[in-house]
Motif scaffolding. Structure first.
Motif, short mmCIF file in Angstrom:
data_model
loop_
_atom_site.label_atom_id
_atom_site.label_comp_id
_atom_site.label_asym_id
_atom_site.label_seq_id
_atom_site.Cartn_x
_atom_site.Cartn_y
_atom_site.Cartn_z
N THR A 39 0.82 -1.21 0.00
CA THR A 39 0.00 0.00 0.00
C THR A 39 0.85 1.26 0.00
OG1 THR A 39 -1.83 1.16 1.11
CG2 THR A 39 -0.20 0.09 2.53
N ASN A 40 0.26 2.35 -0.49
CA ASN A 40 0.91 3.66 -0.45
C ASN A 40 0.24 4.58 0.55
OD1 ASN A 40 -1.51 3.97 -1.98
ND2 ASN A 40 -0.67 5.75 -3.06
N TYR A 41 -0.71 4.07 1.32
CA TYR A 41 -1.52 4.89 2.23
C TYR A 41 -0.94 4.84 3.63
CZ TYR A 41 -5.94 6.85 4.06
OH TYR A 41 -6.91 7.63 4.65
N ARG A 42 -0.52 6.00 4.15
CA ARG A 42 0.15 6.03 5.44
C ARG A 42 -0.74 5.48 6.55
NH1 ARG A 42 0.35 8.52 10.02
NH2 ARG A 42 -1.36 9.92 9.44
N ARG A 43 -2.02 5.81 6.53
CA ARG A 43 -2.91 5.35 7.60
C ARG A 43 -3.10 3.83 7.55
NH1 ARG A 43 -6.50 10.13 9.71
NH2 ARG A 43 -5.41 11.85 8.71
N ALA A 44 -3.13 3.27 6.36
CA ALA A 44 -3.21 1.81 6.26
C ALA A 44 -1.93 1.17 6.77
CB ALA A 44 -3.47 1.41 4.81
N ILE A 45 -0.79 1.79 6.49
CA ILE A 45 0.48 1.30 7.01
C ILE A 45 0.45 1.28 8.54
CG2 ILE A 45 2.96 1.78 7.18
CD1 ILE A 45 2.72 2.98 4.32
N ASP A 46 -0.04 2.36 9.13
CA ASP A 46 -0.15 2.43 10.59
C ASP A 46 -1.06 1.33 11.14
OD1 ASP A 46 1.51 4.61 10.63
OD2 ASP A 46 -0.08 6.09 10.88
N GLU A 47 -2.14 1.05 10.44
CA GLU A 47 -3.07 0.02 10.88
C GLU A 47 -2.46 -1.38 10.83
OE1 GLU A 47 -6.19 0.05 12.06
OE2 GLU A 47 -6.48 2.21 11.98
N LEU A 48 -1.65 -1.63 9.81
CA LEU A 48 -1.20 -2.99 9.52
C LEU A 48 0.18 -3.34 10.08
CD1 LEU A 48 -2.43 -3.12 5.82
CD2 LEU A 48 -3.47 -4.27 7.78
N CYS A 49 0.96 -2.33 10.46
CA CYS A 49 2.36 -2.61 10.82
C CYS A 49 2.49 -3.50 12.05
CB CYS A 49 3.14 -1.31 10.98
SG CYS A 49 2.57 -0.25 12.33
N GLY A 50 1.48 -3.55 12.89
CA GLY A 50 1.56 -4.38 14.08
C GLY A 50 0.83 -5.70 13.98
N VAL A 51 0.28 -6.02 12.80
CA VAL A 51 -0.50 -7.25 12.64
C VAL A 51 0.44 -8.45 12.51
CG1 VAL A 51 -2.15 -8.49 11.19
CG2 VAL A 51 -2.43 -6.04 11.60
N THR A 52 0.23 -9.44 13.35
CA THR A 52 1.06 -10.63 13.32
C THR A 52 0.80 -11.45 12.06
OG1 THR A 52 0.99 -10.72 15.74
CG2 THR A 52 1.63 -12.74 14.60
N ASP A 53 1.85 -12.02 11.50
CA ASP A 53 1.76 -12.88 10.32
C ASP A 53 1.24 -12.14 9.10
OD1 ASP A 53 2.42 -15.29 9.24
OD2 ASP A 53 0.59 -16.33 9.84
N LEU A 54 1.52 -10.85 9.03
CA LEU A 54 1.18 -10.07 7.85
C LEU A 54 2.44 -9.38 7.34
CD1 LEU A 54 -1.94 -7.93 7.17
CD2 LEU A 54 0.32 -6.91 6.82
N ARG A 55 2.80 -9.67 6.12
CA ARG A 55 3.96 -9.03 5.50
C ARG A 55 3.50 -7.73 4.86
NH1 ARG A 55 7.39 -11.16 0.23
NH2 ARG A 55 9.16 -9.71 0.43
N LEU A 56 4.07 -6.62 5.28
CA LEU A 56 3.65 -5.30 4.84
C LEU A 56 4.73 -4.68 3.97
CD1 LEU A 56 1.65 -2.90 4.96
CD2 LEU A 56 2.83 -2.19 7.07
N ILE A 57 4.34 -4.28 2.76
CA ILE A 57 5.25 -3.58 1.85
C ILE A 57 4.71 -2.18 1.63
CG2 ILE A 57 6.26 -3.55 -0.45
CD1 ILE A 57 5.96 -6.59 -0.52
N ALA A 58 5.46 -1.17 2.08
CA ALA A 58 5.05 0.22 1.95
C ALA A 58 5.64 0.82 0.68
CB ALA A 58 5.50 1.01 3.17
N LEU A 59 4.78 1.39 -0.13
CA LEU A 59 5.21 2.02 -1.36
C LEU A 59 5.66 3.45 -1.08
CD1 LEU A 59 2.23 0.82 -3.57
CD2 LEU A 59 4.61 0.03 -3.75
#
Length: 264
Positions: free
Chosen positions: A129-149
């Motif tokens: 995602t490129n959305y900062r708020r979505a990054i904030d929501e997802l960065c602490g989710v276990t077993d989720l690989r997050l790629i920030a654009l």
């Protein structure tokens, strides 16, 4: 004859109400907005000053008027509060298109943000995602690989855009892209900003499956720039405020999922 004054609303809700009222009616007086929101004229002036400072409204002697829709509809603070119940319903419905173990791409829409808040129950997942708020929501989710654009940060959208962002999108390929936009007809989707169109097109091109998330307030409308034909999406998720005759036309171009606004 005087009408009964409405109960006062919290500041954020009140300003949202003011912004939407002025956008719908074109202009309003301070006394009119005080009656609408249940607060004093002085409080309304403070709210209007805040909204004008954010570029959403324009003050004039005796009242306030709406900024052009291109400014108003792009502001993330406005979008976060607009049609929230419908967006939450759309997000719940869209989870039916999410499978554990897959990769997803979320744009910077506030509807996709509502979806991001529901993804923890579907892990493992990869989310781009490129959305900062979505990054904030997802960065602490276990077993989720997050790629920030990355890219150039836009305060208006609270997201990263521009050439660096579109190039980064082109380097990935995901199973499903979830995107929204500002307007659509029965044949075409639109957005008022060219730079945002370029990012969303790159997202659509980098996904095996493309899902369009649209609340009913955006239907049967157009905006300045064409984004993609409706037939270029695989699925469309809308709330139950869409007219049945319009849904029938939309189903000729794309699979349509209607989300009920009752969470039960």
């Amino acid at each position: 004859m005087t009408s009964r004054r409405r109960a006062a609303r919290p500041q954020e809700t009140r300003q949202q109400t003011i912004a939407e009222y002025v956008a719908e009616h074109g202009s309003a007086t301070a006394s009119e907005l005080a009656e609408l929101t249940g607060v004093s004229v002085m409080t309304v002036h403070r709210d209007v000053d805040d909204l004008a400072g954010r570029g959403l409204l324009r003050k004039f002697r005796g009242g306030v008027s709406a900024q052009p829709s291109t400014v108003f509809e792009s502001d993330v603070e406005y979008r976060l509060g607009a049609r929230l119940e419908q967006k939450q319903a759309i997000a719940r419905c869209a989870t039916g298109l999410v499978e554990p173990g897959t990769s997803l791409l979320l744009d910077d829409s506030t509807t996709a943000l509502q979806l991001a808040r529901l993804l923890e129950q579907f892990t493992p997942l990869t989310v781009v995602t490129n959305y900062r708020r979505a990054i904030d929501e997802l960065c602490g989710v276990t077993d989720l690989r997050l790629i920030a654009l990355g890219g150039e940060y836009s305060r208006t959208h609270d997201s990263f855009n521009g050439l660096s962002c579109t190039e980064a999108i082109a380097r990935v390929h995901v199973d499903v892209a979830f995107v929204s936009t500002s307007a659509m007809s029965t044949a075409m989707t639109f957005h008022q900003e060219q730079e945002i169109v370029q990012v969303k097109r790159a997202m659509l091109a980098s996904a095996s499956k493309r899902v369009l998330l649209m609340d009913s307030g955006k239907l049967a409308r157009t905006a300045l720039h064409r984004l993609a034909p409706l037939s270029g999406y695989d699925d469309l998720v809308v709330d139950d405020g869409a007219p049945p005759e319009l849904l029938a036309e939309l189903r000729e171009a794309v699979r349509v999922h209607v989300a009920g606004t009752d969470p039960s």
